[in-house]
Enzyme design. Structure first.
Site, short mmCIF file in Angstrom:
data_model
loop_
_atom_site.label_atom_id
_atom_site.label_comp_id
_atom_site.label_asym_id
_atom_site.label_seq_id
_atom_site.Cartn_x
_atom_site.Cartn_y
_atom_site.Cartn_z
N LYS A 137 0.84 -1.36 0.13
CA LYS A 137 -0.25 0.30 0.15
C LYS A 137 0.86 0.95 0.13
CE LYS A 137 -3.17 1.97 2.51
NZ LYS A 137 -4.27 2.67 3.29
N HIS A 272 -9.84 -29.91 -35.23
CA HIS A 272 -10.88 -29.03 -35.15
C HIS A 272 -10.90 -29.44 -34.37
CE1 HIS A 272 -8.82 -26.57 -38.17
NE2 HIS A 272 -8.88 -27.12 -39.30
#
Length: 507
Positions: A137, A272
């Site tokens: 922070k 595919h």
């Protein structure tokens, strides 16, 4: 507002690179603070260090559960470089802390060892996470190192500039928050346990880190990467070949899922995202040859998956076909030697079952989540709905075709005979068109074959086309308003028909 003394707080579980980092800081004039275990490790290396409990005046308590949770520590981390904040610290006799190096208790590793709930709880880090958050922070002033890989660049910046640049601090802070977030997710998922695994969670917590950067996405103008649970090893290992692509991984999963549904020895060829051939055999080599014979034209450039160790005979059978990927649970040395000349082909060893508790895909800016469509072989729920029941050979083929069809994109039709697919129709908007494609692929092999459909027939036309091609038995979920007409059509053509009561759409 600068201050003369610079303090680094070190509290680590993983001590990789710690001694070199600490020596580097001391050489630059930093003073070191450390929790007991880390301090002992540094002292053993001859590195000067102050025990944190001496600095705060509070010993570690509750058996080590509270070490760093002290106002002097967190005020020292969160104080801004202003006259007011520094004066408040000084009034209390506290000092600012300028660097934190913390890595967290190895919670996931503890859980992976199969520890008890009580032991797992003790492996949850509280103070370390709080240190990371406080330091991150206040990254504008504090340097936060959340992993040993952060030490060298931080030390280099301090040596060259006397300071860590702002953008680097921000990046380190982001990494610290990410590691804290992953840690929290791992704990939350563990504590949710079996209750959540059986259904869909109220809050979806994703735990994933980028593991592979792929050559590109589905197309060259798209970026692609593979993410997975950072606490688990990759479910596969590449033994040879080019880097895997986005489409390779999609097809690899489709092929692996399909072949796991078949009795060994079996082979599945995927192109595919759809099987173009699947078969079982007396040997793995025979299973592959039969899978290839199902549709040799479509198999070119596909992916082949096996459900048992690949031997030399199977590797030899693969020589005549160009494939992108070969996947198996393992390979014999002579098989790997035979496959070695296929330089571009990726040879993959599957390390573990890659099945996740949920299937997730993006949609409309959010996520669609579902439980996996696991194999269901409740033969007791299957019903013969025609006057003629399948004979033993048809029953065996119906079960085989039903296992394969759930891995074909819907609308899906599979024709099979003697443990081999002979025609597959996938991904059609019309079910009868899927039948026509499967029949066209099969040709004369449709005579005497059975047919599986992933969902019910909305009209009798699909059965009509199959019967005209010589199909003798059909398996489908049932449930259409026109089921009576479909059954009557099957009876009229002498077909056996079985209802399973389970649909297997795969979009």
């Amino acid at each position: 507002m600068a201050h003369s003394e610079r303090y680094a707080l070190l509290s680590v579980t993983d001590r990789t690179g710690l001694a070199a980092f600490a020596r580097g800081l001391v050489a630059l004039g930093w003073r070191l603070l450390a929790t007991r275990g880390t301090a002992q490790a540094l002292a053993a290396e001859g590195i000067p260090v102050t025990l944190l409990e001496e600095w705060t005046g509070l010993p570690e308590i509750l058996g080590g559960r509270v070490k760093t949770l002290h106002p002097a520590v967190h005020a020292g981390l969160l104080a801004r470089p202003t006259a007011e904040d520094m004066a408040e610290l000084a009034a209390r006799g506290w000092k600012p802390i300028d660097l934190v190096a913390v890595n967290l208790y190895a919670f996931e590793e503890a859980v992976a060892r199969g520890v008890s709930l009580e032991e797992a709880v003790e492996a949850i880090d509280v103070g370390g996470v709080a240190l990371l958050r406080a330091a991150a922070k206040n990254f504008a002033r504090v340097i936060v190192c959340s992993h040993p890989e952060d030490y060298p660049p931080v030390l280099e910046a301090l040596r060259e500039r006397g300071e860590v640049p702002f953008e680097m601090r921000r990046r380190l802070a982001a990494q610290a928050f990410q590691r804290a977030a992953l840690y929290d997710v791992a704990i939350a998922r563990f504590l949710a346990g079996a209750e959540e695994a059986e259904g869909l969670p109220e809050t979806l917590l994703l735990l994933a880190r980028r593991s592979l950067v792929l050559r590109y996405g589905e197309n060259p103008h798209q970026s692609g990467a593979f993410y997975h649970d950072p606490w688990r090893e990759l479910p596969f290992e590449t033994l040879q070949g080019k880097a895997l692509s986005y489409n390779n991984l999609l097809d690899l999963e489709a092929a692996w899922r399909a072949v796991q549904d078949l009795p060994a020895p079996a082979a599945v060829i995927v192109k595919h995202n759809n099987p173009c051939g699947a078969a079982v055999g007396e040997t793995l080599a025979e299973a592959f040859r039969r899978a290839l014979a199902a549709d040799p034209e479509s198999a070119y450039g596909g992916i082949v998956a096996f459900n048992q160790e690949v031997d030399a005979a199977t590797a030899e059978a693969l020589q005549g076909l160009f494939v992108e990927v070969i996947a198996a649970p393992d390979y014999r040395p002579e098989a790997l030697a035979r496959l070695a000349p296929k330089k571009a082909c990726r040879v993959i060893r599957m390390r573990r079952d890659p099945t996740a508790p949920w299937e997730i895909r993006s949609a409309l800016g959010g996520f669609l989540v579902q439980t996996p469509d696991r194999s269901s072989e409740d033969l007791g729920a299957w019903r013969v709905v025609t006057r003629r029941a399948p004979d033993p050979r048809e029953w065996a083929d119906l079960q085989f075709a039903w296992r394969v069809v759930r891995h074909v994109r819907s609308n899906a039709i599979v024709l099979a005979r003697s443990g081999q697919t002979v025609g597959i129709g996938a991904g059609q908007m019309s079910r009868v068109d899927a039948v026509r494609i499967a029949v066209g692929k099969a040709g004369e092999r449709a005579r005497g074959a059975v047919m599986a459909s992933d969902a019910f027939f909305p009209f009798p036309d699909g059965v009509e086309v199959a019967a005209a091609a010589g199909v003798t038995a059909v398996i489908q979920p049932g449930g259409s308003l026109r089921d009576p007409v479909v059954i009557e059509t099957a009876d009229r053509h002498g077909l056996a028909m079985v209802f399973t009561g389970t649909r297997h759409f795969r979009h």
